[in-house]
Design an enzyme around this catalytic site. Structure first.
Site, PDB file in Angstrom:
ATOM      1  N   LYS A 125     -24.267 -30.660  10.684  1.00 34.13           N
ATOM      2  CA  LYS A 125     -24.933 -29.584   9.959  1.00 34.13           C
ATOM      3  C   LYS A 125     -26.428 -29.561  10.288  1.00 34.13           C
ATOM      4  CE  LYS A 125     -21.185 -28.654   7.429  1.00 34.13           C
ATOM      5  NZ  LYS A 125     -20.259 -29.696   7.913  1.00 34.13           N
ATOM      6  N   LYS A 160     -23.275 -25.646   1.214  1.00 35.32           N
ATOM      7  CA  LYS A 160     -22.266 -26.568   1.721  1.00 35.32           C
ATOM      8  C   LYS A 160     -22.809 -27.987   1.800  1.00 35.32           C
ATOM      9  CE  LYS A 160     -23.159 -25.053   6.517  1.00 35.32           C
ATOM     10  NZ  LYS A 160     -22.540 -24.380   7.684  1.00 35.32           N
ATOM     11  N   ARG A 210     -15.947 -20.778  17.740  1.00 34.84           N
ATOM     12  CA  ARG A 210     -16.161 -22.122  18.268  1.00 34.84           C
ATOM     13  C   ARG A 210     -16.393 -21.997  19.777  1.00 34.84           C
ATOM     14  NH1 ARG A 210     -14.895 -27.223  17.022  1.00 34.84           N
ATOM     15  NH2 ARG A 210     -16.138 -26.672  15.188  1.00 34.84           N
ATOM     16  N   ARG A 225     -12.476 -17.910  14.784  1.00 36.66           N
ATOM     17  CA  ARG A 225     -11.651 -18.280  13.629  1.00 36.66           C
ATOM     18  C   ARG A 225     -11.935 -17.281  12.518  1.00 36.66           C
ATOM     19  NH1 ARG A 225     -14.208 -24.072  13.873  1.00 36.66           N
ATOM     20  NH2 ARG A 225     -15.954 -22.611  14.125  1.00 36.66           N
ATOM     21  N   ARG A 233     -14.121 -18.439   4.410  1.00 37.30           N
ATOM     22  CA  ARG A 233     -14.168 -19.456   5.460  1.00 37.30           C
ATOM     23  C   ARG A 233     -13.211 -19.102   6.581  1.00 37.30           C
ATOM     24  NH1 ARG A 233     -12.519 -24.442   1.868  1.00 37.30           N
ATOM     25  NH2 ARG A 233     -11.014 -22.827   1.279  1.00 37.30           N
ATOM     26  N   ASP A 273     -20.697 -23.654  16.445  1.00 34.86           N
ATOM     27  CA  ASP A 273     -20.112 -22.638  15.582  1.00 34.86           C
ATOM     28  C   ASP A 273     -21.106 -21.489  15.516  1.00 34.86           C
ATOM     29  OD1 ASP A 273     -17.971 -24.278  15.158  1.00 34.86           O
ATOM     30  OD2 ASP A 273     -18.572 -24.907  13.147  1.00 34.86           O
ATOM     31  N   GLU A 281     -23.497 -24.405  13.104  1.00 34.18           N
ATOM     32  CA  GLU A 281     -23.289 -25.846  13.204  1.00 34.18           C
ATOM     33  C   GLU A 281     -23.247 -26.241  14.673  1.00 34.18           C
ATOM     34  OE1 GLU A 281     -20.044 -27.553  11.029  1.00 34.18           O
ATOM     35  OE2 GLU A 281     -20.478 -26.414   9.201  1.00 34.18           O
ATOM     36  N   ASN A 283     -21.310 -29.210  16.545  1.00 32.89           N
ATOM     37  CA  ASN A 283     -20.330 -30.269  16.356  1.00 32.89           C
ATOM     38  C   ASN A 283     -20.331 -31.218  17.552  1.00 32.89           C
ATOM     39  OD1 ASN A 283     -18.562 -29.244  13.864  1.00 32.89           O
ATOM     40  ND2 ASN A 283     -19.125 -27.490  15.134  1.00 32.89           N
TER      41      ASN A 283
END
Length: 325
Positions: A125, A160, A210, A225, A233, A273, A281, A283
């Site tokens: 994050k 979050k 992604r 997504r 979400r 993301d 984000e 990752n």
């Protein structure tokens, strides 16, 4: 190549979609030797190199019983060709301790991917904050007053936790501020825990994309997504629908710019993301979506990754300290 995969229990893998399985399958197809362990199997005793209790893994091709394993044996991490760290979040104290052991193994000559020091330095994050030019309005704080002020400014926000995954603990607060106080208390534990707040991006209806980066270069396709029903979400674990699509020129440029900064730090695989044009984000622990992209587009992401891994293994090994083992 002898490849040691550090991951969650293999029996928990959903091999029809698991990215670590796709990596292992491609490595085995090329004739590489697979071994596996969990973080709890790693140990470091004074005066000795970092060791792991591992099992040799053979892929069976049977979806029900997809692997067979040897009896456990002890190996020094410096004695395998590559250590692939694929433990899923949470990014908690045990994860950090594991990266410290892996950093010591690096000092002894092990090649660990992604590099453990960079895993520690890029919590998923927080890592976006290094790239303000690519993100929307974002706040990291423990303060309830800070969150309320951010909401007053932006009206529609996402709150979050910093250590979540798969959409866990994500809340949307609209202009009416309904339940904002309760949400803050749930996430910050009355000021004891840091949380992240971001301006809501309405482009989420088109998908939380992604975007994978391998050795600094973006994969040509991403996985959008898309939230279903009334869900905000897009995470697949939260019921989102995964739709592979070509990268836009903007997403490609963003991914390349971030990849060129982070890859030299030892981050061979990164998953951005992106909602709309904004990165939400970065990752680095165990980015996913290999199989979904490959199945829908024919782009063999696992092959691209193993190509990069083989190149990395062919490079000179990191310098080892002397006097251990």
């Amino acid at each position: 190549m002898n490849l040691l995969v550090i991951a969650d229990p293999l029996d928990h893998f959903k091999i029809y979609k698991d990215t670590t399985f796709a990596m292992m399958r491609e490595a085995a197809r090329r004739g590489h030797q697979l071994t596996a362990c969990e973080p709890r199997d790693i140990r470091w005793q004074s005066g000795q190199p970092v060791m792991a209790t591992v099992r040799d893994i053979t892929l069976t091709g049977d979806s029900a019983n997809w692997y067979s394993a040897s009896e456990p044996r002890a190996v020094a991490l410096r004695d395998v060709d590559a250590v692939l760290m694929r433990k899923d979040p949470p990014f908690d104290a045990e994860f950090i301790y594991c990266t410290h052991l892996l950093s010591q193994a690096e000092r002894e000559g092990a090649r660990v991917i992604n590099r453990p020091a960079s895993l520690r330095e890029h919590p998923e994050k927080l890592a976006v904050m290094e790239f303000p030019q690519f993100i929307g309005p974002t706040l990291v704080t423990r303060s309830a007053d800070d969150v309320r002020a951010f909401h007053a400014e932006h009206q529609d926000i996402i709150c979050k936790p910093l250590d979540g995954m798969g959409g866990m603990g994500i809340f949307r607060v609209k202009a009416d501020g309904l339940n904002l106080g309760s949400i803050i208390e749930t996430l910050n534990h009355h000021g004891a825990v840091t949380l992240m707040v971001q301006k809501f991006l309405p482009e989420i209806v088109e998908g939380d994309k992604r975007v994978l980066i391998i050795d600094g270069e973006p994969v040509p396709f991403c996985l959008a997504r898309i939230p279903q029903g009334s869900e905000v979400r897009g995470n697949l674990a939260a019921g989102g629908k995964g739709v592979a699509q070509p990268l836009t020129d903007t997403d490609r440029a963003t991914a390349r710019a971030i990849g060129q900064v982070l890859a030299p730090r030892g981050l061979l695989l990164i998953g951005l993301d992106i909602i709309g044009t904004k990165v939400t984000e970065i990752n680095v622990t165990s980015p996913t979506a290999f199989q979904e992209i490959t199945q829908q587009t024919g782009c063999d992401v696992a092959a691209l990754f193993i190509d990069a891994l083989e190149r990395r293994v062919a490079e000179p090994a990191p310098g080892a300290i002397r006097g251990l083992g």
